[in-house]
Design an enzyme around this catalytic site. Sequence first.
Site, PDB file in Angstrom:
ATOM      1  N   ASP A  11       0.871  -1.177   0.000  1.00 25.21           N
ATOM      2  CA  ASP A  11       0.000   0.000   0.000  1.00 25.21           C
ATOM      3  C   ASP A  11       0.916   1.238   0.000  1.00 25.21           C
ATOM      4  O   ASP A  11       2.137   1.113  -0.175  1.00 25.21           O
ATOM      5  CB  ASP A  11      -0.995  -0.040   1.183  1.00 25.21           C
ATOM      6  CG  ASP A  11      -0.330   0.164   2.537  1.00 25.21           C
ATOM      7  OD1 ASP A  11       0.918   0.258   2.597  1.00 25.21           O
ATOM      8  OD2 ASP A  11      -1.058   0.223   3.550  1.00 25.21           O
ATOM      9  N   CYS A  64       3.049  -3.229   4.124  1.00 21.69           N
ATOM     10  CA  CYS A  64       2.190  -2.107   4.536  1.00 21.69           C
ATOM     11  C   CYS A  64       2.922  -1.430   5.697  1.00 21.69           C
ATOM     12  O   CYS A  64       4.103  -1.692   5.912  1.00 21.69           O
ATOM     13  CB  CYS A  64       0.772  -2.553   4.877  1.00 21.69           C
ATOM     14  SG  CYS A  64       0.630  -3.689   6.270  1.00 21.69           S
ATOM     15  N   THR A  66       2.616  -1.477   9.193  1.00 21.52           N
ATOM     16  CA  THR A  66       3.032  -2.389  10.271  1.00 21.52           C
ATOM     17  C   THR A  66       3.261  -3.814   9.780  1.00 21.52           C
ATOM     18  O   THR A  66       3.852  -4.628  10.491  1.00 21.52           O
ATOM     19  CB  THR A  66       1.927  -2.480  11.342  1.00 21.52           C
ATOM     20  OG1 THR A  66       0.728  -2.949  10.690  1.00 21.52           O
ATOM     21  CG2 THR A  66       1.662  -1.138  12.005  1.00 21.52           C
ATOM     22  N   HIS A  97      10.701 -23.183   8.965  1.00 18.52           N
ATOM     23  CA  HIS A  97       9.725 -23.823   9.845  1.00 18.52           C
ATOM     24  C   HIS A  97       8.286 -23.762   9.332  1.00 18.52           C
ATOM     25  O   HIS A  97       7.500 -24.649   9.636  1.00 18.52           O
ATOM     26  CB  HIS A  97       9.766 -23.176  11.245  1.00 18.52           C
ATOM     27  CG  HIS A  97      11.013 -23.489  11.997  1.00 18.52           C
ATOM     28  ND1 HIS A  97      11.167 -23.183  13.327  1.00 18.52           N
ATOM     29  CD2 HIS A  97      12.181 -24.073  11.613  1.00 18.52           C
ATOM     30  CE1 HIS A  97      12.372 -23.569  13.735  1.00 18.52           C
ATOM     31  NE2 HIS A  97      13.010 -24.106  12.706  1.00 18.52           N
ATOM     32  N   HIS A 132       8.191 -30.126  10.957  1.00 19.40           N
ATOM     33  CA  HIS A 132       7.462 -28.916  10.566  1.00 19.40           C
ATOM     34  C   HIS A 132       6.370 -29.225   9.546  1.00 19.40           C
ATOM     35  O   HIS A 132       5.322 -28.580   9.523  1.00 19.40           O
ATOM     36  CB  HIS A 132       8.430 -27.861  10.023  1.00 19.40           C
ATOM     37  CG  HIS A 132       9.472 -27.482  11.023  1.00 19.40           C
ATOM     38  ND1 HIS A 132       9.160 -26.858  12.210  1.00 19.40           N
ATOM     39  CD2 HIS A 132      10.809 -27.683  11.034  1.00 19.40           C
ATOM     40  CE1 HIS A 132      10.273 -26.673  12.911  1.00 19.40           C
ATOM     41  NE2 HIS A 132      11.277 -27.175  12.219  1.00 19.40           N
TER      42      HIS A 132
END
Length: 139
Positions: A11, A64, A66, A97, A132
Amino acid sequence: MKNKTVYIASDHAGFKLKSWLLKIFPKIADLGTKSDESVDYPDFAHKLTKEVLKNKKNMGILICGTGVGMSIVANRKKGIRAGLANNSKIARLIRKHNDANVLVLPGRFINTNEAKKSVQAFLYTKFESGRHKKRINKI
Ligand code: RB5
């Protein structure tokens, strides 16, 4: 089957970092946004995950402010495993993982050098499988 494609989208809050990364990784396919004008992050997470899901080998990078909004949207899609990383150690671990096929970067909380190292770690680290794989099958 088509060759693997790596896509990137952001964004407005991730636009500057995306532009910087594209200069270093010019083969990554840019899905926008194209400027720092305000846009809605779900539009770009939808667009990128749709492309990533077209081929099992494809990978994506979302940015973005955060990294949280992009992560929320991307992880709603079956077949997408998006990992939010603010450093290259985490970027490596989401491959080893979690077999992540989407790396999410927090554009407002990561410096360019760490972002570059994170993209390299994401692109060039293999999934460890083993225990995993069993956990991923439970998702
Ligand atoms: C945009 O201001 C910001 O909300 C967005 O980039 C992101 O951080 C949302 O999770």
